[in-house]
Write a protein that holds these residues in place. Sequence first.
Motif, PDB file in Angstrom:
ATOM      1  N   LEU A 112      19.066 -28.590  -3.541  1.00  0.00           N
ATOM      2  CA  LEU A 112      18.954 -29.716  -4.473  1.00  0.00           C
ATOM      3  C   LEU A 112      18.290 -29.293  -5.782  1.00  0.00           C
ATOM      4  N   LEU A 113      17.235 -28.505  -5.678  1.00  0.00           N
ATOM      5  CA  LEU A 113      16.559 -28.031  -6.893  1.00  0.00           C
ATOM      6  C   LEU A 113      17.444 -27.059  -7.672  1.00  0.00           C
ATOM      7  N   ASP A 148      13.464 -21.229 -12.714  1.00  0.00           N
ATOM      8  CA  ASP A 148      13.443 -22.480 -11.959  1.00  0.00           C
ATOM      9  C   ASP A 148      13.383 -22.203 -10.455  1.00  0.00           C
ATOM     10  N   SER A 174      22.333 -27.886 -13.398  1.00  0.00           N
ATOM     11  CA  SER A 174      22.792 -29.029 -14.197  1.00  0.00           C
ATOM     12  C   SER A 174      22.068 -29.091 -15.536  1.00  0.00           C
ATOM     13  N   ILE A 175      20.781 -28.820 -15.521  1.00  0.00           N
ATOM     14  CA  ILE A 175      20.007 -28.819 -16.767  1.00  0.00           C
ATOM     15  C   ILE A 175      20.536 -27.751 -17.721  1.00  0.00           C
ATOM     16  N   TYR A 220      19.906 -29.161  -9.566  1.00  0.00           N
ATOM     17  CA  TYR A 220      19.262 -29.772 -10.727  1.00  0.00           C
ATOM     18  C   TYR A 220      19.051 -28.727 -11.828  1.00  0.00           C
ATOM     19  N   LEU A 267      11.842 -36.417 -12.488  1.00  0.00           N
ATOM     20  CA  LEU A 267      13.201 -36.009 -12.881  1.00  0.00           C
ATOM     21  C   LEU A 267      13.579 -36.596 -14.232  1.00  0.00           C
ATOM     22  N   THR A 324      14.031 -34.149 -17.400  1.00  0.00           N
ATOM     23  CA  THR A 324      15.359 -34.100 -18.016  1.00  0.00           C
ATOM     24  C   THR A 324      15.254 -34.412 -19.501  1.00  0.00           C
TER      25      THR A 324
END
Length: 115
Positions: free
Chosen positions: A65-66, A93, A72-73, A69, A14, A18
Amino acid sequence: MTRRVYQFLFLASLIICTALFIKEVKTNLVLFTHVDKVVHFVIFFGLAFILHHAFRLPVWLHLVLLAFYGASIEVLQSFVPYRQASFADFVADMAGAIVYFAGYYGWTKATKKTR
């Protein structure tokens, strides 16, 4: 490997991913159109693999959860001047994560029948 090792690998992944997602890319080398979508797919396929082995959670929660993420990215990239947010990246993704879980469960189902 133990769950603890996978948990460490997931945290490290992660952090590294990121950093790479917000890093400025200075290259004109484009192997083919939409190479970035393939990169997003492969990264999230790998993250799904590591997350699946790191934590015993229902598949839907892994995907949530993925997805969080990935979203968020994209939001983070929208605030970085040399990057841009892309819904297509988010789709890539999620496709990577879904393909991992579909492949995993397809594989385990097929191998149980042959025993």
